[in-house]
Write a protein that holds these residues in place. Structure first.
Motif, mmCIF file in Angstrom:
data_model
loop_
_atom_site.group_PDB
_atom_site.id
_atom_site.type_symbol
_atom_site.label_atom_id
_atom_site.label_comp_id
_atom_site.label_asym_id
_atom_site.label_seq_id
_atom_site.Cartn_x
_atom_site.Cartn_y
_atom_site.Cartn_z
ATOM 1 N N HIS A 296 0.832 -1.209 0.000
ATOM 2 C CA HIS A 296 0.000 0.000 0.000
ATOM 3 C C HIS A 296 0.865 1.257 0.000
ATOM 4 N N LEU A 297 1.973 1.177 0.756
ATOM 5 C CA LEU A 297 2.864 2.336 0.824
ATOM 6 C C LEU A 297 3.459 2.623 -0.555
ATOM 7 N N VAL A 298 3.876 1.551 -1.245
ATOM 8 C CA VAL A 298 4.442 1.728 -2.584
ATOM 9 C C VAL A 298 3.420 2.384 -3.499
ATOM 10 N N TRP A 299 2.177 1.894 -3.448
ATOM 11 C CA TRP A 299 1.160 2.487 -4.327
ATOM 12 C C TRP A 299 0.867 3.925 -3.955
ATOM 13 N N ALA A 300 0.890 4.216 -2.649
ATOM 14 C CA ALA A 300 0.667 5.606 -2.246
ATOM 15 C C ALA A 300 1.753 6.492 -2.821
ATOM 16 N N GLY A 301 3.016 6.013 -2.756
ATOM 17 C CA GLY A 301 4.121 6.783 -3.329
ATOM 18 C C GLY A 301 3.957 6.971 -4.821
ATOM 19 N N LEU A 302 3.534 5.903 -5.506
ATOM 20 C CA LEU A 302 3.383 5.993 -6.962
ATOM 21 C C LEU A 302 2.275 6.967 -7.341
ATOM 22 N N VAL A 303 1.158 6.893 -6.598
ATOM 23 C CA VAL A 303 0.046 7.795 -6.919
ATOM 24 C C VAL A 303 0.468 9.240 -6.675
ATOM 25 N N LEU A 304 1.210 9.462 -5.578
ATOM 26 C CA LEU A 304 1.679 10.822 -5.303
ATOM 27 C C LEU A 304 2.655 11.276 -6.385
ATOM 28 N N GLY A 305 3.617 10.404 -6.700
ATOM 29 C CA GLY A 305 4.667 10.784 -7.640
ATOM 30 C C GLY A 305 4.148 11.001 -9.042
ATOM 31 N N PHE A 306 3.484 9.986 -9.584
ATOM 32 C CA PHE A 306 2.999 10.107 -10.957
ATOM 33 C C PHE A 306 1.750 10.979 -11.020
ATOM 34 N N GLY A 307 0.930 10.926 -9.956
ATOM 35 C CA GLY A 307 -0.291 11.729 -9.949
ATOM 36 C C GLY A 307 0.020 13.214 -10.008
ATOM 37 N N THR A 308 1.071 13.648 -9.303
ATOM 38 C CA THR A 308 1.420 15.066 -9.358
ATOM 39 C C THR A 308 1.800 15.466 -10.767
ATOM 40 N N LYS A 309 2.588 14.622 -11.446
ATOM 41 C CA LYS A 309 2.980 14.937 -12.827
ATOM 42 C C LYS A 309 1.758 14.947 -13.737
ATOM 43 N N ALA A 310 0.812 14.004 -13.478
ATOM 44 C CA ALA A 310 -0.339 13.892 -14.358
ATOM 45 C C ALA A 310 -1.489 14.770 -13.870
ATOM 46 N N ALA A 311 -1.193 15.741 -12.971
ATOM 47 C CA ALA A 311 -2.180 16.731 -12.547
ATOM 48 C C ALA A 311 -3.421 16.102 -11.921
ATOM 49 N N LEU A 312 -3.214 15.093 -11.084
ATOM 50 C CA LEU A 312 -4.341 14.535 -10.340
ATOM 51 C C LEU A 312 -4.948 15.631 -9.469
ATOM 52 N N PHE A 313 -6.261 15.602 -9.296
ATOM 53 C CA PHE A 313 -7.026 16.780 -8.918
ATOM 54 C C PHE A 313 -6.427 17.718 -7.858
ATOM 55 N N PRO A 314 -6.259 17.339 -6.589
ATOM 56 C CA PRO A 314 -5.806 18.461 -5.740
ATOM 57 C C PRO A 314 -4.338 18.799 -5.962
ATOM 58 N N LEU A 315 -3.621 17.989 -6.710
ATOM 59 C CA LEU A 315 -2.192 18.239 -6.930
ATOM 60 C C LEU A 315 -1.931 18.926 -8.261
ATOM 61 N N HIS A 316 -2.999 19.419 -8.900
ATOM 62 C CA HIS A 316 -2.843 19.934 -10.260
ATOM 63 C C HIS A 316 -2.414 21.386 -10.278
ATOM 64 N N ALA A 317 -2.350 22.035 -9.088
ATOM 65 C CA ALA A 317 -2.266 23.498 -9.055
ATOM 66 C C ALA A 317 -1.079 24.055 -9.828
ATOM 67 N N TRP A 318 -0.029 23.242 -10.010
ATOM 68 C CA TRP A 318 1.157 23.773 -10.698
ATOM 69 C C TRP A 318 0.892 24.004 -12.177
#
Lengths: 594, 193
Positions: free
Chosen positions: A176-198
């Motif tokens: 679960h920790l690995v997936w959380a890291g992946l979602v954070l890491g790739f999600g930020t690049k792919a503008a996942l909703f609350p992380l899209h601000a950049w």
């Protein structure tokens, strides 16, 4: 390694070297960047269509290599013409950094998970940052936001990949920790909703060809990472799918509503990118939950389509004299070719039936409607169909607004009347992308063949729709026409030609969307009326406020205050520093106390 | 080392410590060449060269040979005792399997802690250097006790490293002296953001 890709990377390297040695070196960009794009397109398509082509380049990596290649093919010739207008010193730096950035993106796709991947990923982020930072003080907000986002993305990926490269089985919570890291890491690049601000901050600031590369190419690598992570880690836990679907659908609706309140041409495009990416993430999340190939079809097809039409729109934005929508207008007369390309891209982006954007929505509807009843996933059906319908309608409004305000009507400011069309290389770059986009729209089966897609008859539908539209236009044009002046409430002075109407009285960028925005309480439009004096006309100023931005500002203030507080630790006393180290050592020893 | 008031005594104690460490390396050598070589290097570099350099430095600096401390001598001794106790208590859990000299591990930890204590509590720059050297000896002892010795090149490298660090620190202390007219690190606190 594949000789085509090797040659492409060598070309990019040579271009960088040339920019270092022989200052202008811009003339070679169509050959190096465009040529490498062609090679990558061929190599990637080959791998994607024929299945695996050796270890570094398998089918899914091949898809993304081809996608990047198509973008480079369009951007290369365009840059040749665009960079001429930059001062030589800066153009030289850009001609040096851009090929490296392009090569780093390809490298990310070719490297296995591990330190090489992290190195290239960080290198790509750093080069992107440097390229945005070349904009100077005006780009400070954008480049900083980009930098912070890449730090966040790097943090998530470091966490996940360091756990992954240990080669030990991931037991219990570690998976679960690995997936959380992946979602954070790739999600930020792919503008996942609350992380899209950049994204809406960085893309408008970057120069147009760079925005095309960022929005068309780099953000897709986040999606690639999340898709590819299945091969690295195994199938994701349920919560990842739910998270992506939930945040993706929310984010798509949010980004469209927010985009309606945006005044910057490239800002609107950036919010549209956020919307598309979040829908893609939702499609991927739905695929994680229900392994329905329709979601996979939607996911892959729309990435290709989005890369092409967003690349085209961003390249087109480089021709505009100013970026504020409320100062543009009537540009189809001055920029007929850019207007045509942008029109094609906007139609696709709005998801009109015969074009590529519609097929994505069609697959998404089909996928959501096919959700099995009686399971938890059944709620997807209601949620997904509703959200996709809303997004489709809002997307159409958004592009009607964007295209109409920019290219139709009368120029709203003197600058808008002073636009110059791009020359041959710029047209070539945009034409390549437009051609690929049309090809993709007409023959989607050619790209999707490895996934064996169910398709409606695309070509007959296209012909039928075009025929219908053409017939309607023909019938309407046969009616006798008379031209009138717009009625100006009788302000017209007798004996004077013309009317009291000015171009500023056309629909305003925010006024156009004001009615619609009342539906969405999280974006607020406030009108301020000011009257400077008895004789000057009253002025209306519209202000946009947004819940998420307010939250972001509050977080930033809190963080700054916290940082100031922590700074007291840096008292300048050597002994205090040593004491802190000493205490840290004692703490570590205390951990093993038995 | 924590109980002495005179810098000369401290340096002599440090030299003695190195000689003893070198002897320990000879005893543990069991005919292995690299242990002997490492011990010889230790004897030469740390037992003779560094102390001589420190004495020379003290002479050139022309500062008082008195240790200035935040803590009084009895308090230092008491704290030192407590830290050695901590070292002994914790040390047993740091012993690896196949350690050559398990008894020395707590001693090494105690030495590291004492070195840090003297770095934290003493005011003169030169005493910080001495504390660092004691700490470094603790690390060396730990390596000696836990493993079959690090590879020779690494040990020689570390020893030379320490020597270079001391020489650099000497130069730096000279610069501090000429700039500020004192070497009291407690009075230098302007470098902050």
């Amino acid at each position: 390694m594949n000789p085509l890709i090797e040659t492409a990377l060598i070309l990019l390297g040579l271009q960088s070297l040339l920019a270092l040695l022989r200052p202008p070196a811009i003339g070679f960009l169509p050959l190096s960047l465009g040529g490498s794009g062609l090679l990558l397109l061929l190599a990637g398509l080959g791998a994607w269509l024929t299945g695996t082509w050796g270890t570094p380049l398998d089918a899914s990596a091949g898809f993304y290599v081809a996608l990047l290649g198509a973008l480079y093919l369009g951007v290369g010739p365009y840059l040749r013409e665009y960079l001429v207008h930059h001062e030589p010193h800066r153009a030289r730096l850009e001609a040096f950094l851009l090929p490296l950035f392009a090569a780093a993106m390809v490298g990310v796709l070719l490297s296995p998970p591990g330190y090489t991947f992290l190195f290239l990923w960080e290198g790509m982020a750093l080069l992107g940052y440097l390229l945005i930072a070349l904009e100077g003080p005006n780009g400070l907000v954008g480049s900083r936001a980009f930098f912070l986002a890449s730090r966040l993305s790097g943090a998530g990926l470091f966490l996940a990949l360091i756990l992954l490269v240990r080669k030990e089985p991931l037991v219990g919570g570690l998976g679960h920790l690995v997936w959380a890291g992946l979602v954070l890491g790739f999600g930020t690049k792919a503008a996942l909703f609350p992380l899209h601000a950049w994204l809406p901050k960085a893309h408008p600031v970057a120069m147009s060809p760079l925005s095309a590369l960022l929005s068309g190419g780099m953000v897709k690598l986040g999606l690639y990472g999340l898709y590819r992570a299945q091969d690295w880690v195994g199938s994701p836990p349920q919560w990842v799918g739910w998270l992506l679907v939930g945040l993706g659908l929310t984010g798509a609706v949010y980004a469209l509503a927010r985009g309606l309140a945006e005044e910057d041409y490239k800002g609107v495009l950036a919010y549209s990118s956020v919307e598309n990416l979040n829908l893609l993430l939702a499609a991927l999340g739905a695929y994680f939950l229900l392994p329905n190939p329709l979601f996979l079809l939607a996911f892959f097809f729309h990435q290709a389509a989005h890369a092409l039409f967003k690349g085209l729109l961003f390249l087109g934005s480089g021709t505009l004299p100013v970026r504020e929508l409320s100062r543009l207008g009537g540009l189809h007369r001055l920029l007929p070719r850019t207007a045509t390309w942008s029109f094609l891209a906007a139609l696709t982006a709005a998801g009109l039936p015969p074009l590529a954007g519609f097929l994505f929505e069609w697959y998404l509807y089909q996928g959501f409607l096919a959700a099995p009843q009686g399971t938890g996933a059944h709620s997807l059906l209601v949620l997904g169909v509703g959200a996709v319908a809303l997004v489709g309608a809002l997307g159409a409004v958004s592009y009607v607004r964007l295209f109409g305000l920019t290219f139709l009507g009368q120029p709203r400011s003197p600058q808008a009347g002073d636009a110059h069309e791009m020359g041959i290389f710029g047209q070539l770059g945009m034409g390549v992308l437009a051609g690929l986009l049309l090809g993709l729209s007409l023959f989607p089966a050619a790209l999707l063949r490895p996934l064996e897609p169910p398709l409606y008859p695309v070509l007959p539908l296209f012909l039928a729709l075009v025929g219908l539209g053409g017939g309607l236009v023909y019938l309407l044009s046969r009616k006798p026409q008379r031209a009138y002046d717009t009625w100006d409430c009788g302000f017209n002075q007798p004996g004077l030609m013309g009317s009291a109407l000015t171009p500023e009285m056309q629909p305003h960028a925010l006024g156009y969307s004001e009615q619609l925005l009342r539906l969405f309480p999280f974006v607020e439009l406030e009108a301020h009326l000011s009257r400077e004096g008895m004789l000057s006309p009253p002025r209306v100023r519209l202000e946009v406020s947004d819940w998420l931005l307010a939250l972001e500002a509050r977080l930033a203030r809190g963080y700054t205050a916290f940082a100031h507080r922590v700074q007291h630790l840096q008292s300048g006393s050597l002994h205090l520093y040593l004491l802190l180290q000493f205490l840290a050592l004692l703490f570590v020893l205390g951990v093993v106390w038995r | 080392m924590v109980g002495r008031k005179s810098l000369d005594a401290l340096i002599r104690l440090y030299a003695l410590q190195n000689v003893l460490l070198a002897l320990l390396a000879f005893v543990l050598a069991e005919g292995e060449r690299h242990f002997v070589l490492a011990g010889l290097a230790l004897l030469l570099l740390k037992g003779v060269l560094i102390p001589r350099y420190l004495f020379w430095l003290l002479e050139r600096l022309g500062v008082s040979h008195e240790v200035e401390s935040y803590l009084s001598i009895p308090l230092s001794l008491l704290l030192g005792g407590v830290l050695v106790g901590v070292g002994f208590h914790v040390g047993s859990s740091f012993v690896l399997e196949g350690a050559r000299l398990p008894e020395a591990v707590p001693v090494a930890l105690g030495l590291i802690l004492l070195g840090m204590l003297s770095m934290v509590s003493r005011k003169k720059a030169i005493t910080q250097v001495l504390g660092f050297l004691a700490l470094e000896n603790g690390v060396f002892l730990l390596a000696l006790a836990e493993t079959h010795g690090l590879p020779l090149f690494i040990e020689l490298g570390v020893a030379l490293d320490a020597f270079a660090a001391v020489v650099l620190a000497g130069v730096l202390i000279f610069r501090i002296r000429t700039t500020f007219n004192h070497i009291d690190t407690a009075r230098m606190r302007d470098l902050k953001g």
